[in-house]
Design a protein around this motif. Structure first.
Motif: not given
Length: 221
Positions: A19-21, A42-47, A64-80
């Motif tokens: 789901p993260w990928f 490169e980030c699977v199973g590690t940091n 030019p991407i808003d870092k916080e908005q990008f992070r929130l979207k990733i987390h929302a999509d991953h949670s779903a």
């Protein structure tokens, strides 16, 4: 003689990794960028020190991407996506069989303690683990062996008495570097990755395809 089994968590007990990928892949696509398996591996199973999927579009490509908005979207999509996941097949049987056999049971994860505790409680399996070692307990995560070394120390067992259950190349490298044998049970994401050629690797499509007594018996002596 096998005295302990130490499980990885992400991708092994619960497939949080696929789901993260998918969440990152789809977000990158929205910005016209293809996220490849090779990059993400490169980030699977590690940091995220080698490849940080949260920051790559901004720091490496200069988008030019808003870092916080990008992070929130990733987390929302991953949670779903994660809501659809359950404990991977064979895991519960192995936990019960290991407990019934009197084996020590541990967990070694490159994720943080809060993440691990939350999911183990939600899955109802926290009580199986005598020892839980996370990124909060070590200075180096996988593929460094420190997590497994610390888990074995806390369990009071030696590498030759312990089997690791893993899903990723980085996790498997950590287990072998700690002197253990390692069962690799890849998930839909990690089955696309390249594993080292290592004699202490035991590959299984699923734990349901690997008889517990046969595995433990093969390491007796």
């Amino acid at each position: 003689m096998v005295k302990a089994i130490i499980f990885d968590f992400d991708g092994t007990i619960l497939d949080t990794e696929t789901p993260w990928f998918y969440a990152f892949r789809d977000a990158y696509k929205e910005h016209g960028v293809e996220l490849t398996i090779d990059q993400y591996s490169e980030c699977v199973g590690t940091n995220n020190n080698t490849f940080n999927p949260y920051e790559y579009l901004m720091t490496e490509l200069g988008l030019p991407i808003d870092k916080e908005q990008f992070r929130l979207k990733i987390h929302a999509d991953h949670s779903a996506l994660l809501e659809k996941e359950v404990v991977r097949e064979g895991i519960l049987d192995y936990l019960k069989l290991a407990k019934d056999a009197g084996l020590r049971i541990g967990l070694a994860s490159s994720s943080g303690k809060a993440w691990i505790d939350r999911h183990l409680e939600a899955l109802g399996i926290a009580h199986y683990f005598e020892v839980i070692c996370t990124a909060d307990d070590v200075s180096q995560v996988k593929p460094d062996p420190e997590l497994y070394v610390k888990a074995m120390e806390k369990l009071g067992v030696k590498p030759e008495e312990t089997i690791a259950i893993e899903d990723s190349p980085n996790g498997a490298r950590a287990a072998v570097a700690a002197g253990m044998s390692c069962v690799i049970v890849p998930n839909p994401l990690t089955q696309m990755l390249t594993f080292d050629q290592e004699t202490r690797y035991i590959h299984a499509e699923s734990l349901t395809k690997l008889d517990f007594q046969t595995l433990v018996g093969a390491h007796a002596g």
